[in-house]
Design a protein around this motif. Structure first.
Motif, PDB file in Angstrom:
ATOM      1  N   VAL A 143       0.837  -1.201   0.000  1.00  0.00           N
ATOM      2  CA  VAL A 143       0.000   0.000   0.000  1.00  0.00           C
ATOM      3  C   VAL A 143       0.872   1.252   0.000  1.00  0.00           C
ATOM      4  O   VAL A 143       0.582   2.238  -0.696  1.00  0.00           O
ATOM      5  N   LEU A 144       1.967   1.236   0.761  1.00  0.00           N
ATOM      6  CA  LEU A 144       2.880   2.384   0.805  1.00  0.00           C
ATOM      7  C   LEU A 144       3.507   2.647  -0.563  1.00  0.00           C
ATOM      8  O   LEU A 144       3.579   3.793  -1.017  1.00  0.00           O
ATOM      9  N   ILE A 145       3.954   1.575  -1.229  1.00  0.00           N
ATOM     10  CA  ILE A 145       4.584   1.732  -2.538  1.00  0.00           C
ATOM     11  C   ILE A 145       3.588   2.258  -3.564  1.00  0.00           C
ATOM     12  O   ILE A 145       3.884   3.190  -4.320  1.00  0.00           O
ATOM     13  N   VAL A 146       2.386   1.673  -3.571  1.00  0.00           N
ATOM     14  CA  VAL A 146       1.370   2.099  -4.539  1.00  0.00           C
ATOM     15  C   VAL A 146       0.941   3.538  -4.258  1.00  0.00           C
ATOM     16  O   VAL A 146       0.784   4.350  -5.180  1.00  0.00           O
ATOM     17  N   GLY A 147       0.774   3.870  -2.969  1.00  0.00           N
ATOM     18  CA  GLY A 147       0.360   5.225  -2.633  1.00  0.00           C
ATOM     19  C   GLY A 147       1.400   6.276  -2.966  1.00  0.00           C
ATOM     20  O   GLY A 147       1.053   7.417  -3.312  1.00  0.00           O
ATOM     21  N   ALA A 148       2.673   5.901  -2.890  1.00  0.00           N
ATOM     22  CA  ALA A 148       3.744   6.855  -3.186  1.00  0.00           C
ATOM     23  C   ALA A 148       4.108   6.898  -4.653  1.00  0.00           C
ATOM     24  O   ALA A 148       4.887   7.764  -5.066  1.00  0.00           O
ATOM     25  N   LEU A 149       3.537   6.012  -5.469  1.00  0.00           N
ATOM     26  CA  LEU A 149       3.892   5.945  -6.880  1.00  0.00           C
ATOM     27  C   LEU A 149       3.659   7.260  -7.626  1.00  0.00           C
ATOM     28  O   LEU A 149       4.531   7.695  -8.388  1.00  0.00           O
ATOM     29  N   PRO A 150       2.514   7.927  -7.461  1.00  0.00           N
ATOM     30  CA  PRO A 150       2.343   9.217  -8.156  1.00  0.00           C
ATOM     31  C   PRO A 150       3.416  10.240  -7.793  1.00  0.00           C
ATOM     32  O   PRO A 150       3.884  10.993  -8.656  1.00  0.00           O
ATOM     33  N   GLY A 151       3.810  10.269  -6.514  1.00  0.00           N
ATOM     34  CA  GLY A 151       4.852  11.203  -6.105  1.00  0.00           C
ATOM     35  C   GLY A 151       6.191  10.885  -6.734  1.00  0.00           C
ATOM     36  O   GLY A 151       6.920  11.791  -7.165  1.00  0.00           O
ATOM     37  N   PHE A 152       6.542   9.604  -6.814  1.00  0.00           N
ATOM     38  CA  PHE A 152       7.786   9.212  -7.474  1.00  0.00           C
ATOM     39  C   PHE A 152       7.768   9.631  -8.939  1.00  0.00           C
ATOM     40  O   PHE A 152       8.768  10.145  -9.467  1.00  0.00           O
ATOM     41  N   VAL A 153       6.648   9.407  -9.606  1.00  0.00           N
ATOM     42  CA  VAL A 153       6.533   9.769 -11.020  1.00  0.00           C
ATOM     43  C   VAL A 153       6.675  11.279 -11.191  1.00  0.00           C
ATOM     44  O   VAL A 153       7.352  11.753 -12.117  1.00  0.00           O
ATOM     45  N   PHE A 154       6.055  12.041 -10.308  1.00  0.00           N
ATOM     46  CA  PHE A 154       6.150  13.491 -10.385  1.00  0.00           C
ATOM     47  C   PHE A 154       7.598  13.963 -10.235  1.00  0.00           C
ATOM     48  O   PHE A 154       8.087  14.789 -11.022  1.00  0.00           O
ATOM     49  N   VAL A 155       8.286  13.453  -9.224  1.00  0.00           N
ATOM     50  CA  VAL A 155       9.671  13.870  -8.969  1.00  0.00           C
ATOM     51  C   VAL A 155      10.575  13.469 -10.133  1.00  0.00           C
ATOM     52  O   VAL A 155      11.432  14.251 -10.572  1.00  0.00           O
ATOM     53  N   LEU A 156      10.399  12.255 -10.679  1.00  0.00           N
ATOM     54  CA  LEU A 156      11.221  11.820 -11.804  1.00  0.00           C
ATOM     55  C   LEU A 156      10.972  12.674 -13.040  1.00  0.00           C
ATOM     56  O   LEU A 156      11.921  13.059 -13.745  1.00  0.00           O
ATOM     57  N   ALA A 157       9.707  12.983 -13.318  1.00  0.00           N
ATOM     58  CA  ALA A 157       9.392  13.832 -14.465  1.00  0.00           C
ATOM     59  C   ALA A 157       9.961  15.233 -14.277  1.00  0.00           C
ATOM     60  O   ALA A 157      10.454  15.855 -15.224  1.00  0.00           O
ATOM     61  N   ARG A 158       9.906  15.717 -13.044  1.00  0.00           N
ATOM     62  CA  ARG A 158      10.433  17.056 -12.759  1.00  0.00           C
ATOM     63  C   ARG A 158      11.947  17.090 -12.920  1.00  0.00           C
ATOM     64  O   ARG A 158      12.512  18.031 -13.486  1.00  0.00           O
ATOM     65  N   ARG A 159      12.621  16.068 -12.407  1.00  0.00           N
ATOM     66  CA  ARG A 159      14.076  16.017 -12.513  1.00  0.00           C
ATOM     67  C   ARG A 159      14.514  15.866 -13.967  1.00  0.00           C
ATOM     68  O   ARG A 159      15.567  16.364 -14.364  1.00  0.00           O
ATOM     69  N   ARG A 160      13.706  15.165 -14.753  1.00  0.00           N
ATOM     70  CA  ARG A 160      14.070  14.964 -16.163  1.00  0.00           C
ATOM     71  C   ARG A 160      13.994  16.269 -16.933  1.00  0.00           C
ATOM     72  O   ARG A 160      14.820  16.527 -17.822  1.00  0.00           O
ATOM     73  N   ARG A 161      13.032  17.119 -16.593  1.00  0.00           N
ATOM     74  CA  ARG A 161      12.894  18.386 -17.300  1.00  0.00           C
ATOM     75  C   ARG A 161      13.733  19.487 -16.671  1.00  0.00           C
ATOM     76  O   ARG A 161      14.275  20.344 -17.369  1.00  0.00           O
ATOM     77  N   PHE A 162      13.840  19.484 -15.339  1.00  0.00           N
ATOM     78  CA  PHE A 162      14.582  20.532 -14.638  1.00  0.00           C
ATOM     79  C   PHE A 162      15.637  19.893 -13.746  1.00  0.00           C
ATOM     80  O   PHE A 162      15.435  19.782 -12.528  1.00  0.00           O
ATOM     81  N   PRO A 163      16.761  19.429 -14.312  1.00  0.00           N
ATOM     82  CA  PRO A 163      17.810  18.836 -13.484  1.00  0.00           C
ATOM     83  C   PRO A 163      18.313  19.827 -12.448  1.00  0.00           C
ATOM     84  O   PRO A 163      18.456  21.018 -12.727  1.00  0.00           O
ATOM     85  N   ALA A 164      18.585  19.351 -11.249  1.00  0.00           N
ATOM     86  CA  ALA A 164      19.032  20.216 -10.162  1.00  0.00           C
ATOM     87  C   ALA A 164      20.060  19.480  -9.318  1.00  0.00           C
ATOM     88  O   ALA A 164      20.330  18.297  -9.515  1.00  0.00           O
TER      89      ALA A 164
END
Length: 229
Positions: free
Chosen positions: A10-31
């Motif tokens: 449940v923790l992994i599934v619930g955090a999946l949208p957040g992981f996707v958001f952070v990965l997409a953000r890092r891909r477009r705006f590396p920091a």
């Protein structure tokens, strides 16, 4: 931390949208790499917002007549309701998760970066990726002044978007290439199609955005590029 396999799932599934958001953000705006606490906070916040938005969409769908789970009955008699409506709950849970993941990916990809003089993104990424895309430049001219007093110049081909501990950053310049040694003021052409420059050797860089790509002309000498923006 979850103490059961179900809780971990449940923790992994619930955090999946957040992981996707952070990965997409890092891909477009590396920091620069951030602390684990800050990254975990971003994942949790993004997951919560994405799940709330997905729940709102599903609530509207149920309100307009789409068959939907009975939330009150599910809360009061969870086991009995789950046994009687397993298929419906599976469809709605899967749909809600997909909506949350897709929405998080879109938000990470298309939300604008923070503006201002202080930015969390890499200066290399801002100069070599964001600015050329913004002004529609055909190519990026880079002159690297090295720590021995010389410089090399060429058309940017690729670069390391963010700093990785233990791995020096590099950029690749393509022909036409020029070089000026530290003991001379005259710029001379370099042979070869590419040159790799180690960031640790660079004192500073000059960047220009060109309207036309000089690589297409196959010139042996470079002139100062026309500004594209």
């Amino acid at each position: 931390m979850p103490s059961t396999v179900q809780g971990l799932l449940v923790l992994i599934v619930g955090a999946l949208p957040g992981f996707v958001f952070v990965l997409a953000r890092r891909r477009r705006f590396p920091a620069m790499p951030e602390s684990l606490l800050r990254e975990a906070t971003q994942v949790v916040a993004a997951s919560l917002l994405a799940c709330l938005a997905s729940g709102a969409v599903l609530s509207v769908a149920g309100w307009v007549g789409v068959p939907a789970p009975h939330v009150r009955a599910w809360i009061l008699e969870p086991r009995l309701y789950l046994a009687d409506n397993l298929g419906l709950l599976a469809v709605w849970t899967t749909t809600g998760l997909l909506l949350a993941v897709v929405g998080a990916a879109a938000a990470g990809r298309y939300l604008p970066s923070p503006r201002g003089r202080i930015r969390p993104s890499s200066a290399w990424w801002d100069s070599f990726q964001r600015e050329p895309d913004t002004c529609g430049a055909a190519a990026t001219f880079v002159r690297c002044h090295l720590n021995n007093g010389s410089y090399v110049a060429g058309t940017l081909e690729s670069f390391t978007s963010q700093e990785i501990p233990g791995h020096p950053r590099e950029l690749v310049l393509e022909a036409p290439l020029t070089f000026r040694p530290s003991w001379d003021e005259k710029e001379v052409p370099m042979e070869g199609n590419r040159i790799i420059v180690d960031a640790e050797r660079i004192m500073f860089t000059q960047v220009g955005y060109m309207i036309e790509d000089p690589r297409r002309a196959h010139r042996s000498r470079r002139t100062e590029p026309d500004a594209a923006c």
